[in-house]
Enzyme design. Structure first.
Site: not given
Ligand SMILES: NC(=O)c1ccc[n+]([C@@H]2O[C@H](COP(=O)([O-])OP(=O)(O)OC[C@H]3O[C@@H](n4cnc5c(N)ncnc54)[C@H](OP(=O)(O)O)[C@@H]3O)[C@@H](O)[C@H]2O)c1
Length: 285
Positions: A136, A150, A154
């Site tokens: 991650s 983003y 994650k």
């Protein structure tokens, strides 16, 4: 785990952290399958992988048929350890990012690892052992300005792996969420930004934290000194964790990540302290 020679499946093994993990697992004597979207390119950029016995599989985790490819690979090679590594970062303001750009990010960073994990689980369940390791990011716990897309990918894939860790604990399968800070890989040179920035940065966000983040993320051709993470050391820590065992779910890597996590945990603590009385007062009398 398969006695003696566990099999590792590493996605996006042609460069950066995936490459380091794949080579470290080979060094430990394991059988390693590396996925890449382009086997010919991977053979050129990472010749040591097949030279040391690694097996390339050409697949793109972002394509929906990758589930079948992962399942076939997992069964044929009896996969013990999945490293969900392939990913990229999209950096841009929330208002400036098209929905299609968010979807593209989710296909790679969320649906890709989800497909791989789902496809490998039945083989691991049958053995009563295995590891599902997610690469991650600190951005999987902290959403900085300009990193909403983003971080969303994650955070979301961390949620799947966190939930999965509880689901498979009694089945002998372990889940590890690795959260690297900034590491010395080609990652930052591959950052994508909103299409709309091709005609100039958005007027409304000039001078804000978004512009600062985007400016610091674009056109990176050489790594700044501030990037301290060593991908080979990260790989050693990950392989070692599977050998010695671990009783944590999240493994931060890099001093910068530790500092950032402490800051975020402090922020969560302050929020909870400041809202506890409000929260407690909303139950039925
Ligand atoms: N480096 C850092 O500072 C850092 C920090 C935090 C987290 N991470 C995470 O670490 C993981 C690995 O990144 P890295 O630093 O090693 O970067 P990297 O060197 O760019 O490697 C990324 C790998 O992911 C695959 N990939 C990239 N874009 C893709 C796409 N659009 N579709 C499918 N596959 C794609 C590539 O595989 P192929 O080209 O071979 O298919 C590549 O091998 C990522 O999940 C990233 O989010 C990195």
């Amino acid at each position: 785990m398969t006695a003696g020679h566990p099999t590792w499946l590493v996605t996006g093994a042609s460069s950066g952290l995936g490459k380091s993990v794949a080579l470290e697992a080979l060094k430990a004597g394991y059988k390693v399958i590396g996925t890449t979207r382009d086997v010919n390119r991977a053979e050129t950029t990472c010749p040591e992988f097949s030279a040391r016995g690694g097996i390339w599989i050409g697949l793109d985790p972002a394509q929906s048929d990758s589930y079948e490819q992962f399942a076939k690979c997992s069964q044929e090679h009896n996969v013990d350890v999945l490293v969900n590594n392939a990913g990229y970062a999209f950096i841009g303001g929330v208002e400036d990012t098209r929905e299609s750009e968010v979807r593209d990010q989710m296909e790679v960073n969320f649906y890709g690892p989800l497909r791989a994990a789902r496809a490998c689980l039945s083989v691991m369940r049958a053995k009563g052992s295995g590891h599902i390791i997610l690469i991650s990011s600190g951005a999987g716990f902290i959403a900085r300005p300009g990193r909403g897309t983003y971080s969303a990918s994650k955070f979301a894939i961390e949620a799947i792996h966190e939930s999965l860790s509880h689901e498979v604990k009694s089945l002998g399968i372990k889940v590890l969420i690795v959260e690297p800070g900034a590491f010395r890989t080609p990652f930052s040179s591959r950052i994508l930004t909103p299409t709309q920035y091709t005609t100039g940065f958005s007027e409304g966000y000039k001078g804000t934290a978004v512009e600062h983040m985007v400016a610091g993320s674009r056109g990176i051709t050489s790594l700044p000194d501030s990037v301290k993470g060593d991908p080979d050391k990260a790989a050693q820590a990950i392989v070692k964790a599977t050998i010695t065992g671990y009783d944590y779910l999240r493994l931060p890597l890099g001093r910068d990540c530790v500092v950032a996590l402490e800051d975020k945990i402090g922020q969560l603590r302050r929020d909870l302290d400041g809202t506890r009385l409000i929260a407690m007062a909303t139950d039925v009398d």
